[in-house]
Scaffold this active site. Sequence first.
Site, PDB file in Angstrom:
ATOM      1  N   ASN A 155       0.725  -1.378   0.246  1.00 48.01           N
ATOM      2  CA  ASN A 155      -0.101  -0.137   0.311  1.00 48.01           C
ATOM      3  C   ASN A 155       1.012   1.118   0.252  1.00 48.01           C
ATOM      4  O   ASN A 155      -0.055   2.501  -0.494  1.00 48.01           O
ATOM      5  CB  ASN A 155      -1.146   0.207   1.043  1.00 48.01           C
ATOM      6  CG  ASN A 155       0.047  -0.349   2.691  1.00 48.01           C
ATOM      7  OD1 ASN A 155      -0.309  -1.796   2.570  1.00 48.01           O
ATOM      8  ND2 ASN A 155      -0.130   0.525   3.833  1.00 48.01           N
ATOM      9  N   GLY A 204     -13.816  -3.167   0.215  1.00 51.31           N
ATOM     10  CA  GLY A 204     -14.305  -2.262  -1.458  1.00 51.31           C
ATOM     11  C   GLY A 204     -14.488  -1.053  -1.004  1.00 51.31           C
ATOM     12  O   GLY A 204     -14.488  -0.216  -1.848  1.00 51.31           O
ATOM     13  N   CYS A 328      -1.738   7.831  12.661  1.00 55.91           N
ATOM     14  CA  CYS A 328      -1.737   6.985  13.616  1.00 55.91           C
ATOM     15  C   CYS A 328      -2.799   7.880  14.048  1.00 55.91           C
ATOM     16  O   CYS A 328      -3.749   8.737  13.321  1.00 55.91           O
ATOM     17  CB  CYS A 328      -0.897   6.483  14.760  1.00 55.91           C
ATOM     18  SG  CYS A 328      -0.550   8.459  15.542  1.00 55.91           S
TER      19      CYS A 328
HETATM   20  N1  PLP Z   1      -4.349  -4.312   3.356  1.00 58.82           N
HETATM   21  C1  PLP Z   1      -3.751  -3.634   2.551  1.00 58.82           C
HETATM   22  C2  PLP Z   1      -2.913  -3.773   1.454  1.00 58.82           C
HETATM   23  C3  PLP Z   1      -4.479  -2.039   3.010  1.00 58.82           C
HETATM   24  O1  PLP Z   1      -3.549  -0.865   2.088  1.00 58.82           O
HETATM   25  C4  PLP Z   1      -5.456  -1.694   3.306  1.00 58.82           C
HETATM   26  C5  PLP Z   1      -5.703  -0.087   3.895  1.00 58.82           C
HETATM   27  O2  PLP Z   1      -5.816   0.256   3.561  1.00 58.82           O
HETATM   28  C6  PLP Z   1      -5.794  -2.968   4.141  1.00 58.82           C
HETATM   29  C7  PLP Z   1      -5.686  -4.146   4.520  1.00 58.82           C
HETATM   30  C8  PLP Z   1      -7.318  -2.793   5.382  1.00 58.82           C
HETATM   31  O3  PLP Z   1      -8.434  -2.797   4.378  1.00 58.82           O
HETATM   32  P1  PLP Z   1      -9.519  -2.218   5.166  1.00 58.82           P
HETATM   33  O4  PLP Z   1      -9.449  -0.712   5.187  1.00 58.82           O
HETATM   34  O5  PLP Z   1     -10.751  -2.642   4.459  1.00 58.82           O
HETATM   35  O6  PLP Z   1      -9.830  -2.867   6.607  1.00 58.82           O
END
Ligand code: PLP
Length: 394
Positions: A155, A204, A328
């Site tokens: 991310n 989503g 945070c």
């Molecule tokens: N995994 C990754 C790589 C993400 O970027 C995110 C959210 O930023 C998540 C998991 C978690 O997703 P959610 O915000 O729907 O819990």
Amino acid sequence: MSVNHQRTIYLDNNATTQVDPTVFEAMMPWLREDYGNPSSVYSLGKRAAAALDIAREQLASLLHCAPDELIFTSCGSESINSAILSAASIDPDKTHIITSAVEHSATIKLCEHLARRGYEITWLPVDELGRLDIERLESAIRADTALVTLLWANNETGVLFPIQEIARLTSARKVALHVDAVQGIGKLPLNVGELGVQFLSVSGHKLHCPKGIGALYIHKRTRFTPWLRGSQESARRGGTQNVSSIVAMGKAAEIAAALLSANPGKTKGLRDRFEQSVLKSVAGADVNGEREHRLPNTTNIAFDGIESEGALMLLDERGICCSAGSACTSGSVHPSHVLKAMGFSTHRARSSLRFSFGRFNTEEEVDIASAVVPEVIDKLRRLAPAQGPVIMAA
Ligand code: PLP
């Protein structure tokens, strides 16, 4: 009272995305007229159940899997938690989990929690480009390994792990694999059915859908034990389904699938236009992570001699949203664990910004941002001229 209506240029699409107006329209009737519980036997309920079926098919069609291999959850984090907790508890003799140092906090926090409960966690390192060493992964697999859980797309940097290769390896070694595909789905094509993974998590709100809806792919021959128990989702996830958001996710998946074939290069074009311009106009700017195998919409850039927190504030004043590290709850910014794991100094991690583009961004916005970012960096450098050069940690 005067209100500042400065235009917002939203370049933080990896944090969340604007809800697509078509998606919004699709979900509205399920909040207004068709508010039935999908488990109810009368028509109002049956219509809701039929809407869930359609949404499941739409998402399955984007992922290339069977609809009954999908369960709807409340978010990507819940999907990740469900997959890891199931794999960790299905066989009491298997208490070893392999993951990486650059995962999302949902994985990291859960693995840290499991470590405190007696599980052994192998944290695979990455190199300075954010890449995983597959041989190291292979040698980490043991007879008591319950699960390998890895990101598809990071991310923060957008760097892609080679999940096809990883899935071939885990299949050959008969170890379960969970892929956190939250950032990749909808941005790159993926045939989950052919991939050979046991679990795959989706969210989503990264797909132009509202927050609070996710899905978990569970391969049809994979044993699964839910942590949120109840009768819904074929007893694999308790809780009355969030019908309107599930409808929205189905519609968002349908649109994403269509755009992946009709206009796959749009966000890459915007990202590249911005990145090239900024690298040319800002001395000492450098992209973090591998540039070839990464998400088409993401760039993470280190700006020698600035503090990202100051940059975020000045950019916000100019209407530009982007991010740095992981925010945070208090809104302050910690140096990114991802950039630290790549071997960068705290200074470089603190001087990096992530820009992530989406389908609602325009070339005009990119050009405005490409002009504003150098001004902001220049201003910060003039305010703090004594900063030392960017150095890589040993
Ligand atoms: N995994 C990754 C790589 C993400 O970027 C995110 C959210 O930023 C998540 C998991 C978690 O997703 P959610 O915000 O729907 O819990």
